[in-house]
Design a protein around this motif. Structure first.
Motif, mmCIF file in Angstrom:
data_model
loop_
_atom_site.group_PDB
_atom_site.id
_atom_site.type_symbol
_atom_site.label_atom_id
_atom_site.label_comp_id
_atom_site.label_asym_id
_atom_site.label_seq_id
_atom_site.Cartn_x
_atom_site.Cartn_y
_atom_site.Cartn_z
ATOM 1 N N GLU A 52 73.329 -64.345 -9.917
ATOM 2 C CA GLU A 52 72.942 -65.058 -11.120
ATOM 3 C C GLU A 52 71.124 -64.671 -11.623
ATOM 4 N N ALA A 53 71.382 -64.021 -10.515
ATOM 5 C CA ALA A 53 69.325 -63.890 -11.113
ATOM 6 C C ALA A 53 69.862 -62.001 -11.679
ATOM 7 N N GLU A 54 70.713 -61.490 -10.613
ATOM 8 C CA GLU A 54 69.942 -60.173 -10.715
ATOM 9 C C GLU A 54 70.912 -59.733 -13.149
ATOM 10 N N GLY A 55 71.772 -60.990 -12.972
ATOM 11 C CA GLY A 55 71.753 -59.972 -14.992
ATOM 12 C C GLY A 55 70.834 -61.195 -15.037
ATOM 13 N N VAL A 56 70.311 -62.310 -15.261
ATOM 14 C CA VAL A 56 69.136 -62.712 -15.984
ATOM 15 C C VAL A 56 68.142 -61.935 -15.594
ATOM 16 N N GLU A 57 67.282 -61.389 -14.922
ATOM 17 C CA GLU A 57 66.730 -60.730 -14.484
ATOM 18 C C GLU A 57 66.097 -59.126 -15.320
ATOM 19 N N LEU A 58 67.184 -59.158 -15.454
ATOM 20 C CA LEU A 58 68.383 -57.681 -15.832
ATOM 21 C C LEU A 58 67.410 -57.645 -17.603
ATOM 22 N N ARG A 59 68.283 -58.812 -17.741
ATOM 23 C CA ARG A 59 67.894 -59.548 -19.413
ATOM 24 C C ARG A 59 66.631 -59.658 -20.133
ATOM 25 N N GLY A 60 65.800 -60.016 -18.665
ATOM 26 C CA GLY A 60 64.299 -60.362 -18.666
ATOM 27 C C GLY A 60 63.330 -59.007 -19.184
ATOM 28 N N LEU A 61 63.728 -58.005 -18.157
ATOM 29 C CA LEU A 61 63.010 -56.841 -18.184
ATOM 30 C C LEU A 61 63.326 -55.912 -19.484
ATOM 31 N N ARG A 62 64.925 -56.633 -19.736
ATOM 32 C CA ARG A 62 64.727 -55.792 -21.172
ATOM 33 C C ARG A 62 64.009 -56.525 -22.459
ATOM 34 N N ARG A 63 64.411 -57.516 -22.376
ATOM 35 C CA ARG A 63 63.408 -58.150 -23.553
ATOM 36 C C ARG A 63 62.190 -58.229 -23.487
ATOM 37 N N LEU A 64 60.967 -58.003 -21.368
ATOM 38 C CA LEU A 64 59.594 -57.705 -21.941
ATOM 39 C C LEU A 64 59.241 -55.788 -22.380
ATOM 40 N N GLU A 65 61.076 -54.633 -22.153
ATOM 41 C CA GLU A 65 60.971 -53.626 -22.679
ATOM 42 C C GLU A 65 60.883 -53.695 -23.761
ATOM 43 N N GLU A 66 61.615 -54.764 -24.756
ATOM 44 C CA GLU A 66 61.320 -54.386 -25.975
ATOM 45 C C GLU A 66 60.940 -55.196 -26.946
ATOM 46 N N THR A 67 59.375 -55.613 -26.114
ATOM 47 C CA THR A 67 58.322 -56.196 -26.480
ATOM 48 C C THR A 67 57.595 -55.307 -26.633
ATOM 49 N N ALA A 68 57.369 -54.495 -25.099
ATOM 50 C CA ALA A 68 56.010 -54.065 -24.705
ATOM 51 C C ALA A 68 55.883 -52.426 -24.885
ATOM 52 N N MET A 69 57.203 -52.505 -25.583
ATOM 53 C CA MET A 69 57.404 -50.056 -25.321
ATOM 54 C C MET A 69 56.942 -49.913 -27.164
ATOM 55 N N PRO A 70 56.948 -51.126 -28.483
ATOM 56 C CA PRO A 70 56.189 -50.757 -29.942
ATOM 57 C C PRO A 70 54.454 -50.187 -28.745
ATOM 58 N N HIS A 71 53.707 -51.401 -28.573
ATOM 59 C CA HIS A 71 53.061 -51.096 -28.045
ATOM 60 C C HIS A 71 52.205 -50.137 -26.669
ATOM 61 N N GLY A 72 53.201 -49.073 -26.985
ATOM 62 C CA GLY A 72 52.706 -48.178 -25.669
ATOM 63 C C GLY A 72 52.741 -48.345 -24.187
ATOM 64 N N VAL A 73 52.532 -49.502 -23.704
ATOM 65 C CA VAL A 73 52.846 -49.994 -22.586
ATOM 66 C C VAL A 73 53.927 -49.992 -21.587
ATOM 67 N N CYS A 74 55.042 -49.889 -21.698
ATOM 68 C CA CYS A 74 56.233 -49.327 -21.255
ATOM 69 C C CYS A 74 56.651 -47.706 -21.399
ATOM 70 N N GLY A 75 55.764 -47.092 -22.001
ATOM 71 C CA GLY A 75 56.325 -45.407 -22.411
ATOM 72 C C GLY A 75 56.848 -44.526 -21.055
ATOM 73 N N ALA A 76 56.590 -45.081 -19.662
ATOM 74 C CA ALA A 76 56.935 -44.365 -19.015
ATOM 75 C C ALA A 76 58.593 -44.636 -18.783
ATOM 76 N N MET A 77 58.776 -46.245 -19.019
ATOM 77 C CA MET A 77 60.197 -46.871 -19.165
ATOM 78 C C MET A 77 61.520 -46.362 -20.395
ATOM 79 N N ALA A 78 60.926 -45.839 -21.067
ATOM 80 C CA ALA A 78 61.300 -45.264 -22.613
ATOM 81 C C ALA A 78 62.398 -43.910 -21.788
ATOM 82 N N MET A 79 61.219 -43.060 -21.207
ATOM 83 C CA MET A 79 62.216 -41.574 -20.708
ATOM 84 C C MET A 79 62.724 -41.544 -19.990
ATOM 85 N N GLN A 80 62.894 -42.754 -18.935
ATOM 86 C CA GLN A 80 63.691 -42.392 -18.261
ATOM 87 C C GLN A 80 65.429 -43.051 -18.725
ATOM 88 N N THR A 81 64.823 -44.016 -19.618
ATOM 89 C CA THR A 81 66.179 -44.689 -20.321
ATOM 90 C C THR A 81 67.087 -43.211 -21.096
#
Length: 108
Positions: free
Chosen positions: A79-108
């Protein structure tokens, strides 16, 4: 779940765990709230601080069997793995436009 997982201080982690237990409770395969709380803590406490969070210790403290706790812990992990993954994706979507998660975008 992300607060329980990534919080640095025990106080912040406690807020995350405190929010998770009532949220998980209705679907949890274990009705013992104290045991569920201990299992959530067991999942998110660093291994070097897990003294008192073994299945045997939790069973003794909460009055549940070890096998019930082990099954509930497996459910919690899935249960936790699925919810954590969804939460991280949501944080990524919010942070990437602001340049906070640029390194994560290059890995995907």
């Amino acid at each position: 779940m992300t607060l329980a997982r990534f919080a640095v201080s025990e106080e912040a982690k406690s807020v995350g765990v405190g929010a998770l237990v009532p949220w998980l409770g209705p679907n949890a395969p274990i009705g013992n709230r104290a045991a569920l709380t201990a299992l959530v803590w067991r999942r998110y406490v660093p291994k070097e601080y897990r003294d008192g969070y073994s299945f045997r210790s939790i069973a003794k403290r909460c009055g549940s069997s070890r096998s019930t706790l082990q099954r509930a812990a497996q459910w919690l992990d899935a249960e936790a793995e699925g919810v954590e993954l969804r939460g991280l994706r949501r944080l990524e979507e919010t942070a990437m436009p602001h340049g906070v998660c640029g390194a994560m975008a290059m890995q995907t």
